[in-house]
Design a protein around this motif. Sequence first.
Motif, PDB file in Angstrom:
ATOM      1  N   LYS A 199       0.829  -1.205   0.000  1.00  0.00           N
ATOM      2  CA  LYS A 199       0.000   0.000   0.000  1.00  0.00           C
ATOM      3  C   LYS A 199       0.863   1.254   0.000  1.00  0.00           C
ATOM      4  CE  LYS A 199      -3.439   2.832   0.497  1.00  0.00           C
ATOM      5  NZ  LYS A 199      -4.307   3.151  -0.663  1.00  0.00           N
ATOM      6  N   THR A 200       1.920   1.256   0.801  1.00  0.00           N
ATOM      7  CA  THR A 200       2.807   2.415   0.883  1.00  0.00           C
ATOM      8  C   THR A 200       3.468   2.677  -0.463  1.00  0.00           C
ATOM      9  OG1 THR A 200       3.259   1.892   3.206  1.00  0.00           O
ATOM     10  CG2 THR A 200       4.769   3.410   2.113  1.00  0.00           C
ATOM     11  N   GLN A 201       4.008   1.600  -1.066  1.00  0.00           N
ATOM     12  CA  GLN A 201       4.673   1.752  -2.354  1.00  0.00           C
ATOM     13  C   GLN A 201       3.704   2.251  -3.423  1.00  0.00           C
ATOM     14  OE1 GLN A 201       4.244  -0.350  -5.253  1.00  0.00           O
ATOM     15  NE2 GLN A 201       5.874   0.649  -6.415  1.00  0.00           N
ATOM     16  N   GLU A 202       2.501   1.712  -3.414  1.00  0.00           N
ATOM     17  CA  GLU A 202       1.484   2.088  -4.402  1.00  0.00           C
ATOM     18  C   GLU A 202       1.045   3.537  -4.216  1.00  0.00           C
ATOM     19  OE1 GLU A 202      -2.672   0.510  -4.196  1.00  0.00           O
ATOM     20  OE2 GLU A 202      -2.015  -0.617  -5.962  1.00  0.00           O
ATOM     21  N   SER A 203       0.874   3.956  -2.970  1.00  0.00           N
ATOM     22  CA  SER A 203       0.419   5.323  -2.685  1.00  0.00           C
ATOM     23  C   SER A 203       1.470   6.344  -3.075  1.00  0.00           C
ATOM     24  CB  SER A 203       0.071   5.468  -1.200  1.00  0.00           C
ATOM     25  OG  SER A 203      -1.035   4.665  -0.868  1.00  0.00           O
ATOM     26  N   VAL A 204       2.728   6.053  -2.780  1.00  0.00           N
ATOM     27  CA  VAL A 204       3.805   6.984  -3.138  1.00  0.00           C
ATOM     28  C   VAL A 204       3.930   7.090  -4.653  1.00  0.00           C
ATOM     29  CG1 VAL A 204       6.300   7.376  -3.045  1.00  0.00           C
ATOM     30  CG2 VAL A 204       5.090   6.650  -0.994  1.00  0.00           C
ATOM     31  N   ALA A 205       3.873   5.938  -5.344  1.00  0.00           N
ATOM     32  CA  ALA A 205       4.000   5.940  -6.801  1.00  0.00           C
ATOM     33  C   ALA A 205       2.825   6.659  -7.472  1.00  0.00           C
ATOM     34  CB  ALA A 205       4.105   4.505  -7.316  1.00  0.00           C
ATOM     35  N   GLY A 206       1.646   6.571  -6.858  1.00  0.00           N
ATOM     36  CA  GLY A 206       0.457   7.178  -7.469  1.00  0.00           C
ATOM     37  C   GLY A 206       0.004   8.471  -6.820  1.00  0.00           C
ATOM     38  N   ILE A 207       0.942   9.172  -6.160  1.00  0.00           N
ATOM     39  CA  ILE A 207       0.561  10.363  -5.404  1.00  0.00           C
ATOM     40  C   ILE A 207      -0.037  11.453  -6.290  1.00  0.00           C
ATOM     41  CG2 ILE A 207       2.860  11.422  -5.562  1.00  0.00           C
ATOM     42  CD1 ILE A 207       0.481  11.451  -2.514  1.00  0.00           C
ATOM     43  N   LYS A 208       0.453  11.581  -7.548  1.00  0.00           N
ATOM     44  CA  LYS A 208      -0.098  12.605  -8.432  1.00  0.00           C
ATOM     45  C   LYS A 208      -1.561  12.323  -8.761  1.00  0.00           C
ATOM     46  CE  LYS A 208       2.267  14.316 -11.855  1.00  0.00           C
ATOM     47  NZ  LYS A 208       3.104  14.448 -13.080  1.00  0.00           N
ATOM     48  N   VAL A 209      -1.875  11.055  -9.018  1.00  0.00           N
ATOM     49  CA  VAL A 209      -3.265  10.688  -9.312  1.00  0.00           C
ATOM     50  C   VAL A 209      -4.139  10.916  -8.080  1.00  0.00           C
ATOM     51  CG1 VAL A 209      -4.790   8.798  -9.977  1.00  0.00           C
ATOM     52  CG2 VAL A 209      -2.529   8.999 -11.027  1.00  0.00           C
ATOM     53  N   THR A 210      -3.623  10.536  -6.919  1.00  0.00           N
ATOM     54  CA  THR A 210      -4.373  10.702  -5.672  1.00  0.00           C
ATOM     55  C   THR A 210      -4.723  12.168  -5.435  1.00  0.00           C
ATOM     56  OG1 THR A 210      -3.248   8.794  -4.700  1.00  0.00           O
ATOM     57  CG2 THR A 210      -4.334  10.308  -3.178  1.00  0.00           C
ATOM     58  N   LYS A 211      -3.755  13.039  -5.637  1.00  0.00           N
ATOM     59  CA  LYS A 211      -3.982  14.467  -5.418  1.00  0.00           C
ATOM     60  C   LYS A 211      -4.909  15.053  -6.480  1.00  0.00           C
ATOM     61  CE  LYS A 211       0.187  15.704  -2.846  1.00  0.00           C
ATOM     62  NZ  LYS A 211      -0.584  16.373  -1.768  1.00  0.00           N
ATOM     63  N   THR A 212      -4.743  14.590  -7.721  1.00  0.00           N
ATOM     64  CA  THR A 212      -5.582  15.107  -8.811  1.00  0.00           C
ATOM     65  C   THR A 212      -7.064  14.858  -8.548  1.00  0.00           C
ATOM     66  OG1 THR A 212      -3.803  14.740 -10.407  1.00  0.00           O
ATOM     67  CG2 THR A 212      -6.038  14.955 -11.284  1.00  0.00           C
ATOM     68  N   PHE A 213      -7.381  13.672  -7.998  1.00  0.00           N
ATOM     69  CA  PHE A 213      -8.774  13.323  -7.738  1.00  0.00           C
ATOM     70  C   PHE A 213      -9.220  13.701  -6.319  1.00  0.00           C
ATOM     71  CE2 PHE A 213      -7.903  10.658 -11.387  1.00  0.00           C
ATOM     72  CZ  PHE A 213      -9.098  10.704 -12.098  1.00  0.00           C
ATOM     73  N   GLY A 214      -8.341  14.364  -5.564  1.00  0.00           N
ATOM     74  CA  GLY A 214      -8.701  14.753  -4.202  1.00  0.00           C
ATOM     75  C   GLY A 214      -9.000  13.567  -3.309  1.00  0.00           C
TER      76      GLY A 214
END
Length: 594
Positions: A199-214
């Motif tokens: 989960k940590t690795q996935e969240s860090v790698a996808g941080i731009k997508v996470t922020k884009t979608f709030g």
Amino acid sequence: MRVFKNLGWFFKLEKKSYIIGLFMLVLVALMELVPPQVIGRVIDRITTETLTSNTLVLFGVLLIFVAVLTYIFRFFWRVMIFGASNRLGRTLREQLFEKYSKMSPSFFGKRRTGDLMAHATNDINAVQMTAGAGILTIADSVITGGAVLITMALTVSPKLTLIAMIPLPFMVILTSWYGSILSRLFRVAQAAFSSLNDKTQESVAGIKVTKTFGYEDEDLKDFTNLSNDVVKKNLKVAKIDALFDPTITAIIAISYFLSIFFGARMVVADEISLGQLVTFTTYLGMMVWPLLALGWFFNLVERGKASYDRIEEIMNTRSEISTEITTGSIPSGDITFDVAEFSFPGEDEVSLENIHFTLKEGETLGIVGRTGSGKSSIIRLLLREFDTDSGNSVTINGVDIKQYDIKKLRGLFGYVPQDNFLFSTTIRNNIAFINPDASLEQVQKAADLSYIHQDISAFPEGYDTVVGERGVSLSGGQKQRISIARALMNNPEILILDDSLSAVDAETETAILSNIEQNRAGKTNIITAHRMSAVRNADLIIVMEDGRIIEQGTHSSLTKARGWYYETFKAQSLRRDLTKELDETLEGGGNHDD
């Protein structure tokens, strides 16, 4: 004890270190037997009023001498045993990483990144502890405990020694029971940690997508739930782990009680002296560590066993790619696909069917088709990410690629995948990845060919600009062009661009393809694309649909055939012309009302 049997190969390699370390432990155990004897004799001389200053000085010098020797022996056993266990950790990490590097994509498709990372960190640390602290604790328990028991029996009283040892079988039974429970719970806890790692690795790698979608709050909530689960499962481990010390302490307390109760009666009956009783209780105190170490040993072994089982499962996994070599050198030549039917491992659905074509050496192949039509599947077979079954073949220069050494085979290719992976280092290091000793001029030449040199030069740090993980700080087009530059560094025999121009505009695409055509005379190129303009000048174009070739030929012959290629090319050309006309209108200020 199965984990020690499984690690037998390593103990053979490091037998010298372990033998010296264990010998030092024996010497330490013998040294530790001296002080209680000195204490007992001093007390007896005091009670009989025969203690002299010379005798006291002699005993003092003896204790100092023993202390110095003990210090030296302790230093060397730590260096030998813990040094060997650290080398085990290094060896296992190297073996595991080598295993990862040799496995096929299907292996990684079935396993989460967090699991693989946990094997290389937590699991190896647990095995390393077993080979270090585990060996120490069992050796110390047996050597020190055995030496103390024998000395108690020989120098004080066999009967009192037997009485003091009555509670010990209960300790062995209880600690063994705790160990079996601990092994099961530790495996569950390690699996939970793997999930959190993933989960940590996935969240860090996808941080731009996470922020884009709030999605930050929801992502944090998911992480918190996984983190709480790890804590919950590790608390269960800790609760069982916490039972070891109190159980052993209670057993020792009972032994103390029995020793003092019956020992005092033996002193009164003149069976032993007061000094001998003090020596006996001192020795009994020395038994606390060996017994605690025995409990710790069961703990370490169960953890190590659970972790080594997880590592061994990975190491015993066979790659689906055959590594049998029947041909030495790999000459460049024509590439021929003769695949009647191919399915990916574990899937019943046919992925490729009736794929038959030959690409002449030095020519360019274009592969087009809708998303999921099978374009990348052809590339993956050529790269031997998967192997074909019997009756199907992919050949280079008339030899099935399965007969070549896989490293030499892949050395023919310069490959730019759809997923443009960049490392968290400088742009220069990313481009020079396959040739770290390349000069800056060589790197700049490759960047110039991929039309990215000007972009890089505009960065404040230029080629020394550090990109984020997976190139997170760059645009999609910049990542694609840096990846192309990396593939061009060594001027490979076969260049593969797998939909690697999708994020660049038409002008940039034309410039890159023109550079490749001019600078790769006599070299083979393979380009998969959705835009027909990317393959227009290819010597052979194949059109894919549902894993089959529905058209093949040159641009001229395919447009004359007026099939899927023609219709798609016409639609894309019309769209491009309309976009160009609209841009020219806007630039000229031609924004008129109806």
